[in-house]
Structures are given as structure tokens and as C-alpha cells.
Design a protein around this motif. Structure first.
Motif, PDB file in Angstrom:
ATOM      1  N   ASP A 111     -38.647  19.797  22.273  1.00 28.47           N
ATOM      2  CA  ASP A 111     -39.412  19.550  21.118  1.00 28.47           C
ATOM      3  C   ASP A 111     -39.871  18.134  20.769  1.00 28.47           C
ATOM      4  O   ASP A 111     -39.226  17.161  20.858  1.00 28.47           O
ATOM      5  N   ASN A 155     -41.385  16.841  18.832  1.00 29.30           N
ATOM      6  CA  ASN A 155     -41.385  16.265  17.346  1.00 29.30           C
ATOM      7  C   ASN A 155     -40.130  15.803  16.934  1.00 29.30           C
ATOM      8  O   ASN A 155     -39.898  15.179  15.842  1.00 29.30           O
ATOM      9  N   ASN A 156     -39.331  16.163  17.817  1.00 27.71           N
ATOM     10  CA  ASN A 156     -37.659  15.802  17.442  1.00 27.71           C
ATOM     11  C   ASN A 156     -37.082  15.045  18.651  1.00 27.71           C
ATOM     12  O   ASN A 156     -35.923  15.534  19.224  1.00 27.71           O
ATOM     13  N   LEU A 157     -37.740  13.870  19.055  1.00 30.61           N
ATOM     14  CA  LEU A 157     -36.954  13.308  20.180  1.00 30.61           C
ATOM     15  C   LEU A 157     -36.119  12.187  20.085  1.00 30.61           C
ATOM     16  O   LEU A 157     -36.460  11.432  18.986  1.00 30.61           O
ATOM     17  N   LYS A 158     -34.952  12.348  20.440  1.00 30.24           N
ATOM     18  CA  LYS A 158     -33.996  11.220  20.284  1.00 30.24           C
ATOM     19  C   LYS A 158     -34.163  10.261  21.460  1.00 30.24           C
ATOM     20  O   LYS A 158     -35.063  10.410  22.065  1.00 30.24           O
ATOM     21  N   LYS A 214     -47.208  11.281  20.133  1.00 30.68           N
ATOM     22  CA  LYS A 214     -47.003  11.207  18.658  1.00 30.68           C
ATOM     23  C   LYS A 214     -46.790   9.564  18.508  1.00 30.68           C
ATOM     24  O   LYS A 214     -46.143   8.894  19.249  1.00 30.68           O
ATOM     25  N   SER A 246     -43.551   7.309  19.154  1.00 34.01           N
ATOM     26  CA  SER A 246     -43.252   7.786  20.586  1.00 34.01           C
ATOM     27  C   SER A 246     -43.500   7.277  21.942  1.00 34.01           C
ATOM     28  O   SER A 246     -44.664   6.660  21.844  1.00 34.01           O
ATOM     29  N   SER A 293     -39.157   9.576  24.403  1.00 35.29           N
ATOM     30  CA  SER A 293     -38.120   9.172  23.088  1.00 35.29           C
ATOM     31  C   SER A 293     -39.077   9.157  21.997  1.00 35.29           C
ATOM     32  O   SER A 293     -40.347   8.449  21.874  1.00 35.29           O
ATOM     33  N   GLY A 294     -38.480   9.329  21.067  1.00 33.53           N
ATOM     34  CA  GLY A 294     -39.075   9.182  19.709  1.00 33.53           C
ATOM     35  C   GLY A 294     -38.907   7.635  19.240  1.00 33.53           C
ATOM     36  O   GLY A 294     -38.280   6.876  19.768  1.00 33.53           O
ATOM     37  N   TYR A 312     -37.568   4.583  17.580  1.00 34.78           N
ATOM     38  CA  TYR A 312     -36.073   4.183  17.749  1.00 34.78           C
ATOM     39  C   TYR A 312     -35.841   3.302  16.444  1.00 34.78           C
ATOM     40  O   TYR A 312     -36.367   2.440  16.045  1.00 34.78           O
TER      41      TYR A 312
END
Lengths: 353, 353
Positions: free
Chosen positions: B19, B21-24, B130, B133, B165-166, B168
Motif C-alpha cells: 500500500d 499510500n501507507n508506507l512506514k 507520492k 515519499s 518509504s513514506g 519521515y
């Protein structure tokens, strides 16, 4: 008593391939190892398993953030075939002290001790009987959990491997007193047996080797005026008849051989001083002839005599070792206790049965 | 030009499971990795292979002696789908500087750069589009050679993994100025991105977290009077309108974000001072109101503003960030350059084609 350690035996043994008369140090490994995983917030029961590769994700934190600690121990077989360890609880305690400083979960004592004994029972035939040889034991703990976030791992592995090893003979050791590089910081991890402490020593040691020395004498990182350790060992200096070693601190490893030497020397009425030892004092003692001996102390070599040292482009030679040197005397006393040749008034020896 | 990098493609891709849109940060890994072995005295040709576990002997030196170094980088995709790196040669050079200090063999530039580009080509779809990201890139080198002897390994692995990675976002960061523990020694390995430097920070950071802080501000190990780094980042302080940061040394990492901030600030006529920064000065500036900002600088967060700090049982709050704060301004300037939104007068950006 050893209880509740599951044993998965190797299908075949490698022992017939090993020449026990020509063992090097830490190059051949016994048939089994102890393995214990930390998962979901707790250490799982340790198991003896066949010696086998470890498989990890590339993001395992051991590869990135250096969470690893280890110990070095030995098992000895005496003339009657009995198996002995030397102060093993001290290794266990120090492993946990190291782990705590590196944010690694501490181990329960019985997992370490019962696991070690079960491993030694299974691989008892791997413990050399030859004079001077022993089974080198390497307990270690490392971060096996995954992720690139710079934080402690959520999973760890505790493993004990063993390696039958011959007498550790380092030959003539000339050391260089270090004036630029350092092993550890005040408030750092120098007192821990942490992997990173060793990696940081290799390059300065290579530079010393290029200059004709075999090891580095580490000095304090603030002034480089005080002697702290010798290579990966603690250091002792004999000035006249007094044995001097630096006090332990957060920069210096609390060596088990080191503290055994201190106790043993005291019991033999050898004057021992545990105090700061300046380079200046050692150089002056070398110049005026009062410097009789220098030696490193550690598990692998027990005592490793130093034949000379370099400092600020000068070389200083030490007197040749004699039969009544402290190094020879203390090494024999310790190894005799370790191998059950003499009484052990200190209660250091532990039989594995 | 990318040449001669062998590519072994993964049979299936995991990308549909992700996903975007929801990267840690650093928790999911792309389909491939670059792998390169040092054997028989030389680096073998790097290969792109499917992301896969690493199998090592229990005596591999990474588990025992901490020989490991790493880098952190990011790849960005711009609005036209072009892929960009930020100062990648600086990461390559620093990796070799770190390796040298840890007695790890240095890498040829083309193995690093061509290997990285080939990897990014194969996993181009993994580079997030995104806003905020990016594809986090983790090159690392570690000792894969075997043996318990405390000496450099004879075999190493160089690997690059990537993790989409989203942004930080560290939240509000309160830091504790450290008075007891230290990150690095004079003459030590603090300037290197060595694994062991990070493991040593975790425990003091845990203690700070227990006291209600998120990170530690590291001070010099001799006096604890000078500010050196913030957690795993370099640190900047704004006093009145001047930006101050500590000079690099053998204790402080030569951060690529740090030096980019210095260059960028100078080009914007922001006064910058690279000099020793005492805790006393920072406390006094907080007390008299001249301390306007503090922030950490590093690849992961670019700039991480600090909302307050603790020192000797007192807490000091920083003013709330405004739109004209240096932290916001400089972060936007750097990320705009990184993501090809604005001109790059410094030549920092490198397109991967």
C-alpha cells in the motif's frame, strides 16, 4: 544437574576429519551448537542442534546497527577424563552486562549454564586431552530482527559454538603504545564485549603491524597518557617486584583472567597495585631498568608476554623471561587450576557432569 | 551508462501487496537487491538478484567482531517519472572512508554506482511517486568470512537493499543533553557509519525515553561540555539569525544533509558558523531568548525540528516553528532540489537513466 534441554543430534560426526595434534585457534568447529531465540518479548527454550548456517533477512539489524556481544571461555579435560570450566558464571554475568549496555535482552542464567553443559555433554569427545589444548567456547548474542529503523531489534539469537583449539602461542610480541587512535570513550561501550569494539581496533593494529609491531597498547582517548589495554587483552606491568594493572572502568574490560591474576598474585604475596598507569612511568621504568615484565591477559592465551614496546619513535626492550618471571609462574598456576592438576583454593573450577 | 551488471530477475513481484499510500520507514523491501562478494583478495562483479535471505556460518565475523558499515540514500521520482539521486558519489566516498577505518576492503566506484543504477532500473516501479515519499536505499558492507580469531575477515559482502518509504515524520522531538554516556571517542570510529556506533546509542536513548525525551544530544566524551550530534543525526542550532553546527572530527559524522544545509544556507545569505558549540552557550541562549531553533539533519528526515531540550534536570522549550523558520525553509529548498522541482545550482542531483 542439566535439565530440559532438547537435543537434536547431528546425523554424522566430523570428528574423524580433525587432527587433534595440529589444532589452530578457532578454525574447526564441533558437531553441535546451542541455539536460543528471543521472540515476542522472551527468550525461548535453548536447544542443542547440529552446527549449521544461520539464515537472516538482509535487513536484520546485526548487519546495520552492530547489536552483538560475545564471550570467550574454555573447557578442559583432565587426566581422568573429567570436564572442567573456569569461572563460567562470571562469563554469564558479563555477557548480560554487555547485553544491557547494547540494549540486548538479558539471558536467564539457567538457559546459559544448562545450555552450555548440555552442549558440552553432546560434544564431549571434541574436548582435546592434549596438554595445552582445550575446547574454546564462544557464546554470542546478536540482533536477528529486521528493519532499517535505527532502534533496538525485536528479535535476537543467542548461540554457543565450540572449537577445539591448540595451545595459543603468539610468539614474540612487540607492542606499539598508541598515540592517535583509541579503543573506547568515557561513557561508551569499552567495558562491554561488544563486536564494534573489536572492529575499531583492526585498522590501528594493521598500521602497527606495518611498523613491525604485533599489537597496540591502547591509551585513554583524552590524553593518550594512560595505559588501558593490550590488543584485545588486559595489560599487566611488573615494575621491580610489583605487578601493576589499570583499574576497570567504562572504557576497560573487566577481564576474568585479569581478576584471577590479581587474586592469585595477592595470595602468593606478590605486591599488586590496581591503579592508573601512565606511559611516562612505564617509559621511565624501561629506561632505569625497573621494568621487568609486561604481559597481556585474556582467555585465549591466558598470559601473553610482551618482549618490547615502541613509543614516540623509540623502541624499548624488556628483559628475557626467566623461570621465575611472574608471567611464567602465574600462567602455570592458572592453567594448573583450570585443568585440575592442583587444588583450587578459590573455587574457580566447575566440573561439568 | 550502466554496463555489465548481471541481473537475475525475481520470478514474481511483491509490489501488488504494498500500500504505497501507507508506507512506514524501512519496513517493506523491493523485489531485488544488489549483491557483491569480496573473496580471494578482490571484489567480484556485482549482480542484481531477487531480494533473498543471507546465509552465514555461525563463526562469520559479523556476528563477533562488528565489521560493518552502511550508508543511507534516497531515490526520488519527479512529476515526469524521471528518477533522481542526491549526491550519490558522496555516499560512495563515505562508505569507503568508513570501510577503511574498520579494516574492510574499499569498493570500486563503478561497482557501487553502476550496481546501484542497475538495481534502481530493475525496481523502478518501487520508487514512490507520492509527495514526500521516496525509495530509501541502504548500501552496506559486512564481514562474511569465518573464524574466531579477532582479526579482519577474509571475505565480505556488499549489498544494496531498497525500501519504499513514506515521509519521515518524527512528531514533536524533545531531546536530552547527555551528561554521562558518549557516542564516540577521540581517535575512535565516530566519523564512520559503523554499525557499532548505533548499537552503543540505543541504551542511553532508552533511558532518555523513560524520562520523557525522544532522543539524546551527544556531547564530547571528555567533558560533556560540547554538543556533537543529535541521536543519529547532525545537529544545528539557530541563535538569533545565525545557524551554528559543530565541525566534523573523528568523533562526528560528515553528514551529507549537514554539508548541504551549510552550503544552501550560505547561498541564501544565512549566517553560518561551523564551530564548537558549548552546552552552556545553548542553555544561556535558551534563557535569554536568543535560541530560536534546534534541528537534526540526516537523510531519513532531512530536517527534524527539536521542540525542547532537557539538561541537568531543567527543561527548556523552543519557540514554535513559524513559516519563516530556517528548518522549514531549508527542508523545502533541499527536498525541492532532490525531487527536481527547482533548479539545482549546486549540481547535487543525478538522474538515473
Amino acid at each position: 544437574m542439566i535439565h530440559d534441554i532438547e537435543v537434536l543430534k547431528a546425523k554424522t560426526s566430523k570428528i574423524s576429519e580433525i587432527d587433534f595434534n595440529n589444532l589452530k585457534f578457532g578454525h574447526v568447529f564441533s558437531d553441535h551448537m546451542l541455539e536460543c531465540d528471543f521472540k515476542n518479548g522472551e527468550w525461548e527454550a535453548p536447544k542443542v542442534v547440529p552446527y549449521q548456517p544461520i539464515t537472516l533477512d538482509p535487513s536484520a539489524k546485526i548487519f546495520h546497527y552492530g547489536q552483538s556481544v560475545f564471550e570467550g571461555m574454555k573447557a578442559y579435560k583432565d587426566a581422568d577424563g573429567k570436564v572442567w570450566l573456569f569461572r563460567p558464571l562470571d562469563n554469564f554475568k558479563r555477557l548480560n552486562i554487555s547485553s544491557k549496555r547494547l540494549a540486548i535482552p538479558e539471558l536467564p542464567e539457567n538457559y546459559f549454564m544448562d545450555g552450555l553443559k548440555a552442549l558440552l555433554k553432546v560434544d564431549e569427545d571434541w574436548i582435546p586431552e592434549k596438554e595445552g589444548s582445550s575446547l574454546y567456547i564462544r557464546p554470542f548474542v546478536f540482533a536477528s530482527g529486521n528493519g532499517f529503523h535505527a532502534s533496538p531489534a525485536d528479535e535476537y539469537k543467542f548461540i554457543i559454538c565450540t572449537a577445539p583449539s591448540g595451545a595459543y602461542f603468539s610468539g614474540e610480541v612487540k607492542v606499539l603504545i598508541e598515540e592517535k587512535y583509541s579503543r573506547s570513550a568515557n561513557g561508551g561501550v569499552g567495558f562491554a564485549k561488544a563486536g564494534g569494539n573489536y572492529a575499531g581496533q583492526f585498522y590501528p593494529t594493521q598500521l602497527a603491524v606495518e611498523k613491525g609491531y604485533q599489537q597496540v597498547i591502547w591509551t585513554d582517548d583524552t590524553s593518550h597518557e594512560y595505559i588501558e589495554e593490550a590488543g584485545a587483552m588486559n595489560i599487566f606491568v611488573r615494575i621491580d617486584d610489583t605487578l601493576v594493572t589499570a583499574p576497570t572502568s567504562d572504557r576497560i574490560l573487566d577481564g576474568i583472567t585479569r581478576k584471577s591474576i590479581i587474586e592469585l598474585a595477592k595470595s602468593e604475596n606478590i605486591p599488586v597495585e590496581v591503579r592508573k598507569l601512565s606511559v611516562k612511568e612505564v617509559v621511565e621504568a624501561a629506561q632505569n631498568g625497573s621494568l621487568k615484565e609486561m604481559f597481556g591477559a585474556g582467555t585465549a592465551a591466558v598470559i601473553s608476554p610482551i618482549s618490547g614496546f615502541g613509543y614516540k619513535d623509540n623502541d624499548y626492550e624488556l628483559p628475557k623471561l626467566t623461570d621465575d618471571s611472574y608471567a611464567s609462574f602465574l600462567k602455570k598456576r592458572i592453567t594448573d587450576i583450570q585443568t585440575n592438576k592442583v587444588e583450587d583454593p578459590f573455587g574457580w573450577r566447575m566440573e561439568v557432569k
